[in-house]
Design an enzyme around this catalytic site. Sequence first.
Site, PDB file in Angstrom:
ATOM      1  CG  PHE A 229      -2.376  -0.099   0.892  1.00  0.00           C
ATOM      2  CD1 PHE A 229      -2.947  -1.318   0.623  1.00  0.00           C
ATOM      3  CD2 PHE A 229      -3.177   1.045   0.824  1.00  0.00           C
ATOM      4  CE1 PHE A 229      -4.285  -1.421   0.297  1.00  0.00           C
ATOM      5  CE2 PHE A 229      -4.514   0.947   0.499  1.00  0.00           C
ATOM      6  CZ  PHE A 229      -5.081  -0.284   0.234  1.00  0.00           C
TER       7      PHE A 229
ATOM      8  CD  GLN B 154      -5.570  10.416   2.512  1.00  0.00           C
ATOM      9  OE1 GLN B 154      -6.279   9.455   2.793  1.00  0.00           O
ATOM     10  NE2 GLN B 154      -4.290  10.453   2.814  1.00  0.00           N
TER      11      GLN B 154
ATOM     12  CG  HIS C 102      -8.074   7.427  -2.367  1.00  0.00           C
ATOM     13  ND1 HIS C 102      -7.690   6.908  -3.580  1.00  0.00           N
ATOM     14  CD2 HIS C 102      -7.911   6.434  -1.460  1.00  0.00           C
ATOM     15  CE1 HIS C 102      -7.316   5.648  -3.401  1.00  0.00           C
ATOM     16  NE2 HIS C 102      -7.442   5.336  -2.131  1.00  0.00           N
TER      17      HIS C 102
ATOM     18  CG  LEU D 118     -11.688   4.714  -2.915  1.00  0.00           C
ATOM     19  CD1 LEU D 118     -11.042   6.081  -2.961  1.00  0.00           C
ATOM     20  CD2 LEU D 118     -11.529   4.097  -1.541  1.00  0.00           C
TER      21      LEU D 118
ATOM     22  CB  THR E 138      -9.015  -0.151  -2.885  1.00  0.00           C
ATOM     23  OG1 THR E 138      -7.950  -0.254  -1.933  1.00  0.00           O
ATOM     24  CG2 THR E 138      -8.950  -1.376  -3.783  1.00  0.00           C
ATOM     25  CD  GLU E 139      -2.735   3.985  -1.332  1.00  0.00           C
ATOM     26  OE1 GLU E 139      -3.199   5.134  -1.319  1.00  0.00           O
ATOM     27  OE2 GLU E 139      -2.006   3.537  -0.432  1.00  0.00           O
TER      28      GLU E 139
ATOM     29  NE  ARG F  35      -4.773   6.523   0.270  1.00  0.00           N
ATOM     30  CZ  ARG F  35      -5.647   5.891   1.025  1.00  0.00           C
ATOM     31  NH1 ARG F  35      -6.348   6.561   1.926  1.00  0.00           N
ATOM     32  NH2 ARG F  35      -5.836   4.608   0.890  1.00  0.00           N
TER      33      ARG F  35
ATOM     34  CG  HIS G  52     -10.455   8.797   0.966  1.00  0.00           C
ATOM     35  ND1 HIS G  52     -11.485   7.936   0.637  1.00  0.00           N
ATOM     36  CD2 HIS G  52      -9.530   8.050   1.638  1.00  0.00           C
ATOM     37  CE1 HIS G  52     -11.199   6.729   1.112  1.00  0.00           C
ATOM     38  NE2 HIS G  52     -10.035   6.777   1.732  1.00  0.00           N
TER      39      HIS G  52
ATOM     40  CD  GLU H 145     -12.846  10.016   8.138  1.00  0.00           C
ATOM     41  OE1 GLU H 145     -13.164   8.842   7.857  1.00  0.00           O
ATOM     42  OE2 GLU H 145     -12.900  10.956   7.325  1.00  0.00           O
TER      43      GLU H 145
ATOM     44  NE  ARG I 231      -6.917   7.601   6.516  1.00  0.00           N
ATOM     45  CZ  ARG I 231      -7.196   6.603   5.671  1.00  0.00           C
ATOM     46  NH1 ARG I 231      -6.497   5.485   5.700  1.00  0.00           N
ATOM     47  NH2 ARG I 231      -8.165   6.725   4.788  1.00  0.00           N
TER      48      ARG I 231
ATOM     49  CG  LEU J  77     -10.086   0.005   7.574  1.00  0.00           C
ATOM     50  CD1 LEU J  77     -10.104  -1.160   6.581  1.00  0.00           C
ATOM     51  CD2 LEU J  77     -11.496   0.246   8.113  1.00  0.00           C
TER      52      LEU J  77
HETATM   53  C1  LIG Z   1     -14.962   4.212   0.220  1.00  0.00           C
HETATM   54  C2  LIG Z   1     -13.980   4.195   1.349  1.00  0.00           C
HETATM   55  C3  LIG Z   1     -12.969   3.223   1.379  1.00  0.00           C
HETATM   56  C4  LIG Z   1     -12.050   3.200   2.433  1.00  0.00           C
HETATM   57  N1  LIG Z   1     -11.081   2.224   2.462  1.00  0.00           N
HETATM   58  C5  LIG Z   1     -10.212   2.171   3.514  1.00  0.00           C
HETATM   59  C6  LIG Z   1      -9.248   1.118   3.623  1.00  0.00           C
HETATM   60  O1  LIG Z   1      -9.181   0.207   2.814  1.00  0.00           O
HETATM   61  N2  LIG Z   1      -8.401   1.134   4.675  1.00  0.00           N
HETATM   62  C7  LIG Z   1      -8.442   2.109   5.629  1.00  0.00           C
HETATM   63  O2  LIG Z   1      -7.650   2.072   6.565  1.00  0.00           O
HETATM   64  N3  LIG Z   1      -9.367   3.101   5.566  1.00  0.00           N
HETATM   65  C8  LIG Z   1     -10.256   3.146   4.539  1.00  0.00           C
HETATM   66  N4  LIG Z   1     -11.192   4.146   4.492  1.00  0.00           N
HETATM   67  C9  LIG Z   1     -11.308   5.077   5.627  1.00  0.00           C
HETATM   68  C10 LIG Z   1     -12.006   4.377   6.778  1.00  0.00           C
HETATM   69  O3  LIG Z   1     -12.923   3.448   6.282  1.00  0.00           O
HETATM   70  C11 LIG Z   1     -12.763   5.355   7.673  1.00  0.00           C
HETATM   71  O4  LIG Z   1     -11.951   6.436   8.024  1.00  0.00           O
HETATM   72  C12 LIG Z   1     -13.210   4.646   8.965  1.00  0.00           C
HETATM   73  O5  LIG Z   1     -13.898   3.457   8.640  1.00  0.00           O
HETATM   74  C13 LIG Z   1     -14.068   5.538   9.828  1.00  0.00           C
HETATM   75  O6  LIG Z   1     -14.594   4.770  10.885  1.00  0.00           O
HETATM   76  P1  LIG Z   1     -15.413   5.464  12.071  1.00  0.00           P
HETATM   77  O7  LIG Z   1     -15.824   4.362  12.970  1.00  0.00           O
HETATM   78  O8  LIG Z   1     -14.615   6.574  12.609  1.00  0.00           O
HETATM   79  O9  LIG Z   1     -16.680   6.116  11.350  1.00  0.00           O
HETATM   80  P2  LIG Z   1     -17.863   5.496  10.458  1.00  0.00           P
HETATM   81  O10 LIG Z   1     -17.622   4.104  10.064  1.00  0.00           O
HETATM   82  O11 LIG Z   1     -18.130   6.494   9.388  1.00  0.00           O
HETATM   83  O12 LIG Z   1     -19.079   5.465  11.466  1.00  0.00           O
HETATM   84  C14 LIG Z   1     -19.687   6.640  11.947  1.00  0.00           C
HETATM   85  C15 LIG Z   1     -20.831   6.248  12.854  1.00  0.00           C
HETATM   86  O13 LIG Z   1     -21.299   7.408  13.508  1.00  0.00           O
HETATM   87  C16 LIG Z   1     -22.690   7.431  13.486  1.00  0.00           C
HETATM   88  N5  LIG Z   1     -23.126   8.834  13.572  1.00  0.00           N
HETATM   89  C17 LIG Z   1     -22.715   9.893  12.833  1.00  0.00           C
HETATM   90  N6  LIG Z   1     -23.340  11.010  13.230  1.00  0.00           N
HETATM   91  C18 LIG Z   1     -24.159  10.662  14.251  1.00  0.00           C
HETATM   92  C19 LIG Z   1     -25.075  11.357  15.067  1.00  0.00           C
HETATM   93  N7  LIG Z   1     -25.288  12.670  14.926  1.00  0.00           N
HETATM   94  N8  LIG Z   1     -25.752  10.656  16.008  1.00  0.00           N
HETATM   95  C20 LIG Z   1     -25.577   9.320  16.159  1.00  0.00           C
HETATM   96  N9  LIG Z   1     -24.723   8.616  15.403  1.00  0.00           N
HETATM   97  C21 LIG Z   1     -24.022   9.277  14.474  1.00  0.00           C
HETATM   98  C22 LIG Z   1     -23.098   6.724  12.219  1.00  0.00           C
HETATM   99  O14 LIG Z   1     -24.381   6.176  12.355  1.00  0.00           O
HETATM  100  C23 LIG Z   1     -22.023   5.645  12.123  1.00  0.00           C
HETATM  101  O15 LIG Z   1     -22.443   4.506  12.834  1.00  0.00           O
HETATM  102  C24 LIG Z   1     -12.130   4.181   3.455  1.00  0.00           C
HETATM  103  C25 LIG Z   1     -13.140   5.138   3.430  1.00  0.00           C
HETATM  104  C26 LIG Z   1     -14.040   5.166   2.374  1.00  0.00           C
HETATM  105  C27 LIG Z   1     -15.073   6.263   2.359  1.00  0.00           C
END
Ligand SMILES: Cc1cc2nc3c(=O)[nH]c(=O)nc-3n(C[C@H](O)[C@H](O)[C@H](O)COP(=O)(O)OP(=O)(O)OC[C@H]3O[C@@H](n4cnc5c(N)ncnc54)[C@H](O)[C@@H]3O)c2cc1C
Length: 598
Positions: free
Chosen positions: A116, A240, A242, A252, A254-255, A286, A353, A383, A394, A400
């Site tokens: 990666f 960032q 992507h 997206l 993926t990388e 990136r 991204h 995030e 990043r 993840l």
């Molecule tokens: C298409 C895509 C591909 C990616 N691929 C990779 C990868 O291969 N490897 C990697 O390391 N990273 C990757 N990333 C980045 C990574 O997936 C995210 O940064 C990470 O999953 C974020 O996780 P999180 O738990 O912080 O938030 P999220 O998974 O976004 O979850 C947010 C949660 O907060 C809740 N929420 C939001 N607002 C409220 C509110 N007001 N009240 C109650 N609940 C709320 C939502 O319901 C949700 O459950 C990718 C991102 C994208 C968009």
Amino acid sequence: MQFHKYDVLIVGAGGAGMRAAIEAGQRARTAVLTKLYPTRSHTGAAQGGMCAALANVEEDNWEWHTFDTVKGGDYLTDQDAAEIMAKEAIDAVLDLEKMGLPFNRTQEGKIDQRRFGGHTRDHGKAAVRRSCYAADRTGHMILQTLYQNCVKHGIEFYNEFYVLDVVLSDTENGQVATGAIAYELATGEIHVFQAKSIVFATGGFGKVFKTTSNAHTLTGDGMGIYYRKGLPLEDMEFYQFHPTGLAGLGILLTEGARGEGAILRNKDGERFMERYAPTIKDLAPRDIVARSMVLEVLEGRGAGPDADYVYLDCTHLGAEVLESKLPDITEFARTYLGIDPVTEPVPVYPTAHYAMGGIPTTVRGEALRDNENVIPGLYAAGEVACVSVHGSNRLGTNSLLDINVFGKRAGIAAAEYASTVDHVDLPDEPAAMVQGMVDTLRSAEGSERVVEIRTELQRTMDANAAVYRTEDTLKRALHDVQALKERYGRVGVQDKGKRYNTDLLEAVELGFLLDLAECLVNAALARKESRGGHAREDYPDRDDTNFMRHSMSYKVLPDGNTGPDPDAPLGLTGFLSDIRLDYKPVVFTRYEPMERKY
Ligand SMILES: Cc1cc2nc3c(=O)[nH]c(=O)nc-3n(C[C@H](O)[C@H](O)[C@H](O)COP(=O)(O)OP(=O)(O)OC[C@H]3O[C@@H](n4cnc5c(N)ncnc54)[C@H](O)[C@@H]3O)c2cc1C
């Protein structure tokens, strides 16, 4: 109004929230509040992988991983946090394996690993295989695995509950977090949740941009709530892009495709990354690849009828690798562009991204109220948070990892804190602000439409605050965002009902997007250098003398509890916003900043 009482509240059911819930739920009475059904969270869209120096397929160690994370972040990374993440990565992957996650395997049955961007052997000598993956559905597998384990531990979920405020109570020892206020989508009812500790895990805010890989729901609610309390957001200028979004769409690819050997080419078929990053080429971090792609287009080497994209060439990988290791993105290219990656190069361009910035926290996930002091009972992970392990850029697969390592840490810290304190009384009428906001919006008859303001916000952010920025474009963006905020004051909501009123909630979410866009642009204007995800055409060099520091954006509240700073933001006469910018030192342990070559 309904009332609930728990020890620990987790806001958000993505990877960070559920990883925290698994820890907190085994130690204290825990509830998860989430605006989406848990398995619809954006973590489920993650594709390429999660890294850890397991050394399953070639030599690797956590120190190399730490170094890559620090250098990848253009030295703005807090090195103590990066070291913790790289060390704990190994257990984070093994925890998921034990919970049942079906990783891709090597012939001998070990977890397989692939390359990666920015992950290297021995401090940059060559790309290294560090990313653990489950085809290009790694996030989906993580989210399902974590959800199943939450169910196993009997964690209580409140699904489709939108948290719109966090409750802070004044005590002899200062402010402490005592609860959260949520709006139930199905009924329109307001719920008050009292708790000893609250973990924010609400994800990112990619929807400030039009061309983005992020889901519609990523509106930065957690950051917005925090900021409106007069509490700081760290490093908001670093967003960032992507490199490989489907051209014109932002979806997206993926990388991991480049990790498996795919190559970026300009209209002449040239592998242009050889010029920008001679050692690791297409697997540079990136920020470097995205800038290089934009330069290719600006200098006339873009492909297509409008010469506005480049190609991701996967044709030499063969159908078998594409179908077995990258099946989803192969399908995306076919479905959305009508292009088959097996036989044709795919048009790609950078897509918004990932937010490097967010709620500042300690390495235990405790939310900071300034550079040093925490708010007892308040935590953030994933995030939404800024630890800061990603610095100004990043590395792929480090998010993840971040959500698992710091989700776990925040869950443990929140539960341990809850076991040492009693519930503190909520202030009088804790839900008054949310009730007022909801009532005002529901009865609003204004002529402005949410969709129009949001579309214009995304247009100006794409045009003026994307990969390359200048003082002029940023001032234009700030001017537009502030004009849109003013129009937002006259917004009308058509649905006046209580049940499933998504119209109303989109208006609330737009308010958060506007605040966060303003923070991003304001901090970007003040940072007169180029570093990682922040590239200023008018200040092309990194300036460690003046800017080797994190930015902290505070909203100045009407009661003036954060006074305006006469020295910042610079050069903003006529555009002065209600944001006070401050700075926080970067934590160094073992690496001195160096010139960043790949
Ligand atoms: C298409 C895509 C591909 C990616 N691929 C990779 C990868 O291969 N490897 C990697 O390391 N990273 C990757 N990333 C980045 C990574 O997936 C995210 O940064 C990470 O999953 C974020 O996780 P999180 O738990 O912080 O938030 P999220 O998974 O976004 O979850 C947010 C949660 O907060 C809740 N929420 C939001 N607002 C409220 C509110 N007001 N009240 C109650 N609940 C709320 C939502 O319901 C949700 O459950 C990718 C991102 C994208 C968009």
